[in-house]
Scaffold this motif. Structure first.
Motif, PDB file in Angstrom:
ATOM      1  N   UNK A  67       1.308  -1.468   9.153  1.00 27.23           N
ATOM      2  CA  UNK A  67       0.220  -1.950  10.008  1.00 27.23           C
ATOM      3  C   UNK A  67      -1.126  -1.348   9.592  1.00 27.23           C
ATOM      4  N   UNK A  68      -1.115  -0.068   9.276  1.00 24.05           N
ATOM      5  CA  UNK A  68      -2.353   0.596   8.841  1.00 24.05           C
ATOM      6  C   UNK A  68      -2.836  -0.006   7.529  1.00 24.05           C
ATOM      7  N   UNK A  69      -1.914  -0.245   6.605  1.00 26.93           N
ATOM      8  CA  UNK A  69      -2.272  -0.843   5.318  1.00 26.93           C
ATOM      9  C   UNK A  69      -2.882  -2.229   5.509  1.00 26.93           C
ATOM     10  N   UNK A  70      -2.320  -3.007   6.420  1.00 25.27           N
ATOM     11  CA  UNK A  70      -2.870  -4.332   6.702  1.00 25.27           C
ATOM     12  C   UNK A  70      -4.297  -4.210   7.221  1.00 25.27           C
ATOM     13  N   UNK A  71      -4.536  -3.265   8.123  1.00 22.72           N
ATOM     14  CA  UNK A  71      -5.889  -3.060   8.664  1.00 22.72           C
ATOM     15  C   UNK A  71      -6.859  -2.625   7.571  1.00 22.72           C
ATOM     16  N   UNK A  72      -6.382  -1.847   6.616  1.00 19.00           N
ATOM     17  CA  UNK A  72      -7.215  -1.370   5.510  1.00 19.00           C
ATOM     18  C   UNK A  72      -7.399  -2.422   4.416  1.00 19.00           C
ATOM     19  N   UNK A  73      -6.507  -3.405   4.388  1.00 20.99           N
ATOM     20  CA  UNK A  73      -6.571  -4.414   3.335  1.00 20.99           C
ATOM     21  C   UNK A  73      -6.011  -3.927   2.016  1.00 20.99           C
ATOM     22  N   UNK A  74      -5.041  -3.004   2.100  1.00 25.19           N
ATOM     23  CA  UNK A  74      -4.410  -2.454   0.898  1.00 25.19           C
ATOM     24  C   UNK A  74      -2.900  -2.503   1.076  1.00 25.19           C
ATOM     25  N   UNK A  75      -2.172  -2.129   0.039  1.00 21.72           N
ATOM     26  CA  UNK A  75      -0.714  -2.081   0.150  1.00 21.72           C
ATOM     27  C   UNK A  75      -0.283  -0.862   0.968  1.00 21.72           C
ATOM     28  N   UNK A  76       0.940  -0.938   1.483  1.00 24.84           N
ATOM     29  CA  UNK A  76       1.484   0.193   2.237  1.00 24.84           C
ATOM     30  C   UNK A  76       1.502   1.440   1.375  1.00 24.84           C
ATOM     31  N   UNK A  77       1.903   1.275   0.126  1.00 30.23           N
ATOM     32  CA  UNK A  77       1.965   2.411  -0.789  1.00 30.23           C
ATOM     33  C   UNK A  77       0.583   3.023  -1.000  1.00 30.23           C
ATOM     34  N   UNK A  78      -0.437   2.180  -1.169  1.00 27.73           N
ATOM     35  CA  UNK A  78      -1.800   2.684  -1.385  1.00 27.73           C
ATOM     36  C   UNK A  78      -2.296   3.446  -0.156  1.00 27.73           C
ATOM     37  N   UNK A  79      -2.038   2.901   1.026  1.00 27.19           N
ATOM     38  CA  UNK A  79      -2.462   3.568   2.266  1.00 27.19           C
ATOM     39  C   UNK A  79      -1.768   4.909   2.410  1.00 27.19           C
ATOM     40  N   UNK A  80      -0.485   4.895   2.169  1.00 25.71           N
ATOM     41  CA  UNK A  80       0.285   6.138   2.316  1.00 25.71           C
ATOM     42  C   UNK A  80      -0.132   7.186   1.290  1.00 25.71           C
ATOM     43  N   UNK A  81      -0.343   6.755   0.048  1.00 21.88           N
ATOM     44  CA  UNK A  81      -0.756   7.700  -0.987  1.00 21.88           C
ATOM     45  C   UNK A  81      -2.103   8.327  -0.669  1.00 21.88           C
TER      46      UNK A  81
END
Length: 88
Positions: A67-81
């Protein structure tokens, strides 16, 4: 080397003091473009700090990395990294 906001503020104050102390007949290069870069950089750092805080709040409230990655407009992996080590 990254500088703290306090160090940047002190440097800006020193610059202003030195500039104010120059005699009127001294010519110097226009540094408005450099000032614009410094001001924009400061805003980017402040915005990044606010974004990191928002991600931390979202995680604390149980939102998934998807969900956070979607809000950021990036992949889940990118958000988490980018944010996993910055938020508890």
């Amino acid at each position: 080397m990254r500088h703290t906001d306090e160090e940047i503020e002190r440097a800006a104050l020193r610059f202003e003091q030195l500039a104010d102390a120059l005699p009127d007949n001294v010519e110097f290069d226009d540094v408005s473009e450099l000032r614009a870069i410094a001001e924009t950089s400061e805003r980017v750092r402040a915005d990044e700090a606010r974004l990191t805080e928002a991600v931390a709040v979202a995680r604390a409230h149980g939102h998934s990395w998807n969900h956070i990655a979607t809000a950021l407009g990036v992949s889940r992996q990118a958000a988490r990294q980018k944010y996993a080590d910055k938020v508890a």
